[in-house]
Motif scaffolding. Structure first.
Motif, mmCIF file in Angstrom:
data_model
loop_
_atom_site.group_PDB
_atom_site.id
_atom_site.type_symbol
_atom_site.label_atom_id
_atom_site.label_comp_id
_atom_site.label_asym_id
_atom_site.label_seq_id
_atom_site.Cartn_x
_atom_site.Cartn_y
_atom_site.Cartn_z
ATOM 1 N N ARG A 5 0.839 -1.214 0.000
ATOM 2 C CA ARG A 5 0.000 0.000 0.000
ATOM 3 C C ARG A 5 0.865 1.253 0.000
ATOM 4 N NH1 ARG A 5 -3.035 -3.156 3.531
ATOM 5 N NH2 ARG A 5 -2.146 -2.082 5.335
ATOM 6 N N ALA A 6 1.908 1.258 0.827
ATOM 7 C CA ALA A 6 2.813 2.413 0.881
ATOM 8 C C ALA A 6 3.530 2.613 -0.452
ATOM 9 C CB ALA A 6 3.813 2.237 2.024
ATOM 10 N N PHE A 7 3.898 1.506 -1.112
ATOM 11 C CA PHE A 7 4.516 1.588 -2.435
ATOM 12 C C PHE A 7 3.568 2.254 -3.429
ATOM 13 C CE2 PHE A 7 4.515 -0.443 -6.643
ATOM 14 C CZ PHE A 7 5.710 0.039 -7.149
ATOM 15 N N LEU A 8 2.318 1.832 -3.453
ATOM 16 C CA LEU A 8 1.346 2.407 -4.392
ATOM 17 C C LEU A 8 1.147 3.890 -4.110
ATOM 18 C CD1 LEU A 8 -1.187 -0.563 -4.495
ATOM 19 C CD2 LEU A 8 0.459 0.088 -6.281
ATOM 20 N N ASP A 9 1.087 4.264 -2.838
ATOM 21 C CA ASP A 9 0.954 5.684 -2.469
ATOM 22 C C ASP A 9 2.173 6.481 -2.919
ATOM 23 O OD1 ASP A 9 -1.517 5.166 -1.301
ATOM 24 O OD2 ASP A 9 -0.719 5.126 0.749
ATOM 25 N N GLU A 10 3.365 5.947 -2.668
ATOM 26 C CA GLU A 10 4.601 6.647 -3.062
ATOM 27 C C GLU A 10 4.700 6.744 -4.581
ATOM 28 O OE1 GLU A 10 8.131 8.774 -2.679
ATOM 29 O OE2 GLU A 10 6.609 8.307 -1.170
ATOM 30 N N ALA A 11 4.312 5.697 -5.279
ATOM 31 C CA ALA A 11 4.332 5.721 -6.744
ATOM 32 C C ALA A 11 3.430 6.831 -7.272
ATOM 33 C CB ALA A 11 3.906 4.360 -7.288
ATOM 34 N N ARG A 12 2.224 6.943 -6.706
ATOM 35 C CA ARG A 12 1.313 8.022 -7.114
ATOM 36 C C ARG A 12 1.917 9.386 -6.790
ATOM 37 N NH1 ARG A 12 -2.469 4.318 -4.800
ATOM 38 N NH2 ARG A 12 -3.746 3.383 -6.435
ATOM 39 N N ALA A 13 2.519 9.516 -5.621
ATOM 40 C CA ALA A 13 3.134 10.784 -5.219
ATOM 41 C C ALA A 13 4.272 11.174 -6.162
ATOM 42 C CB ALA A 13 3.650 10.683 -3.783
ATOM 43 N N ARG A 14 4.884 10.188 -6.793
ATOM 44 C CA ARG A 14 5.966 10.438 -7.756
ATOM 45 C C ARG A 14 5.434 10.497 -9.188
ATOM 46 N NH1 ARG A 14 11.559 8.672 -5.957
ATOM 47 N NH2 ARG A 14 11.459 8.789 -3.690
ATOM 48 N N SER A 15 4.125 10.683 -9.329
ATOM 49 C CA SER A 15 3.443 10.888 -10.616
ATOM 50 C C SER A 15 3.449 9.671 -11.539
ATOM 51 C CB SER A 15 4.023 12.093 -11.360
ATOM 52 O OG SER A 15 3.903 13.253 -10.561
ATOM 53 N N ALA A 16 3.590 8.497 -10.978
ATOM 54 C CA ALA A 16 3.504 7.285 -11.797
ATOM 55 C C ALA A 16 2.048 7.026 -12.159
ATOM 56 C CB ALA A 16 4.081 6.087 -11.049
ATOM 57 N N GLU A 17 1.835 6.603 -13.383
ATOM 58 C CA GLU A 17 0.491 6.265 -13.855
ATOM 59 C C GLU A 17 0.238 4.765 -13.806
ATOM 60 O OE1 GLU A 17 0.068 7.996 -17.717
ATOM 61 O OE2 GLU A 17 0.235 10.035 -16.939
ATOM 62 N N THR A 18 1.309 3.996 -13.822
ATOM 63 C CA THR A 18 1.209 2.538 -13.783
ATOM 64 C C THR A 18 2.332 1.997 -12.910
ATOM 65 O OG1 THR A 18 0.375 2.528 -16.055
ATOM 66 C CG2 THR A 18 1.149 0.430 -15.191
ATOM 67 N N ALA A 19 2.014 0.972 -12.141
ATOM 68 C CA ALA A 19 3.026 0.263 -11.358
ATOM 69 C C ALA A 19 3.158 -1.131 -11.928
ATOM 70 C CB ALA A 19 2.604 0.184 -9.892
ATOM 71 N N PHE A 20 4.359 -1.674 -11.844
ATOM 72 C CA PHE A 20 4.540 -3.039 -12.292
ATOM 73 C C PHE A 20 5.596 -3.732 -11.452
ATOM 74 C CE2 PHE A 20 7.594 -0.674 -14.762
ATOM 75 C CZ PHE A 20 8.678 -1.517 -14.906
ATOM 76 N N LEU A 21 5.654 -5.046 -11.608
ATOM 77 C CA LEU A 21 6.618 -5.878 -10.899
ATOM 78 C C LEU A 21 6.711 -7.201 -11.617
ATOM 79 C CD1 LEU A 21 4.927 -8.273 -9.148
ATOM 80 C CD2 LEU A 21 4.234 -6.258 -7.898
ATOM 81 N N GLU A 22 7.692 -7.980 -11.242
ATOM 82 C CA GLU A 22 7.758 -9.358 -11.714
ATOM 83 C C GLU A 22 7.880 -10.246 -10.490
ATOM 84 O OE1 GLU A 22 12.469 -9.584 -12.749
ATOM 85 O OE2 GLU A 22 11.101 -8.811 -14.248
ATOM 86 N N VAL A 23 7.276 -11.412 -10.585
ATOM 87 C CA VAL A 23 7.252 -12.351 -9.465
ATOM 88 C C VAL A 23 7.397 -13.767 -10.013
ATOM 89 C CG1 VAL A 23 4.715 -12.466 -9.466
ATOM 90 C CG2 VAL A 23 5.965 -13.020 -7.381
ATOM 91 N N SER A 24 8.080 -14.594 -9.267
ATOM 92 C CA SER A 24 8.225 -15.991 -9.665
ATOM 93 C C SER A 24 6.856 -16.645 -9.768
ATOM 94 C CB SER A 24 9.073 -16.740 -8.638
ATOM 95 O OG SER A 24 8.980 -18.132 -8.842
ATOM 96 N N ALA A 25 6.651 -17.380 -10.839
ATOM 97 C CA ALA A 25 5.380 -18.090 -11.018
ATOM 98 C C ALA A 25 5.169 -19.116 -9.910
ATOM 99 C CB ALA A 25 5.347 -18.762 -12.384
ATOM 100 N N LYS A 26 6.238 -19.505 -9.222
ATOM 101 C CA LYS A 26 6.128 -20.478 -8.130
ATOM 102 C C LYS A 26 5.938 -19.846 -6.765
ATOM 103 C CE LYS A 26 8.418 -24.313 -10.311
ATOM 104 N NZ LYS A 26 9.242 -25.485 -10.075
#
Length: 144
Positions: A75-96
């Motif tokens: 949640r804090a990441f999403l808030d900080e991303a918005r505060a830094r004017s990001a329009e989209t967030a992304f990540l990669e995660v192991s399928a396992k």
């Protein structure tokens, strides 16, 4: 949290992909595009540039899991991303990594891609990475 403490915790949490070193952590925390969010038992490293935010890594001490720490950090990441004017967030995660995948889906991320054989294990196996994205602005949501 120092880069050394972050590297120690990362090593307790990850074998695939390989844990990041204190030097890796220091380089990221010194980068003005990156940000670190910490709690007593965990941390998240993110980066925001050109309208996009990337969740680089998230680590919570094994003995402190299932207490909402990872959710708080996401949640804090999403808030900080918005505060830094990001329009989209992304990540990669192991399928396992079912626990991490469930966490990210619960917070509004959705699969946007697949990187076949992206991670290499110490015994030579290859594991797919799922690319997940999350719209952060009305413009990003409407283009989804």
């Amino acid at each position: 949290m120092t880069p050394e403490a972050m590297a120690d915790l990362h090593a307790r949490c990850f074998t695939t992909p390989a844990p990041w070193s204190a030097r890796d952590m220091a380089a990221l925390t010194e980068d003005p595009l990156c940000f670190v969010l910490t709690t007593e038992q965990g941390f998240l490293l993110g980066r925001a540039v050109a309208g996009e935010a990337e969740l680089l890594t998230l680590a919570v001490a094994p003995e402190a899991r299932r207490q909402g720490i990872a959710s708080h950090l996401v949640r804090a990441f999403l808030d900080e991303a918005r505060a830094r004017s990001a329009e989209t967030a992304f990540l990669e995660v192991s399928a396992k990594n079912a626990a991490a995948l469930a966490l990210y889906l619960r917070h509004g991320f959705a699969q946007a891609g697949l990187r076949r054989g992206y991670y290499a294990t110490s015994d030579g196996q290859r594991i797919d990475a799922l690319v997940l994205s999350h719209p952060l602005s009305p413009a990003a949501e409407s283009s989804k």
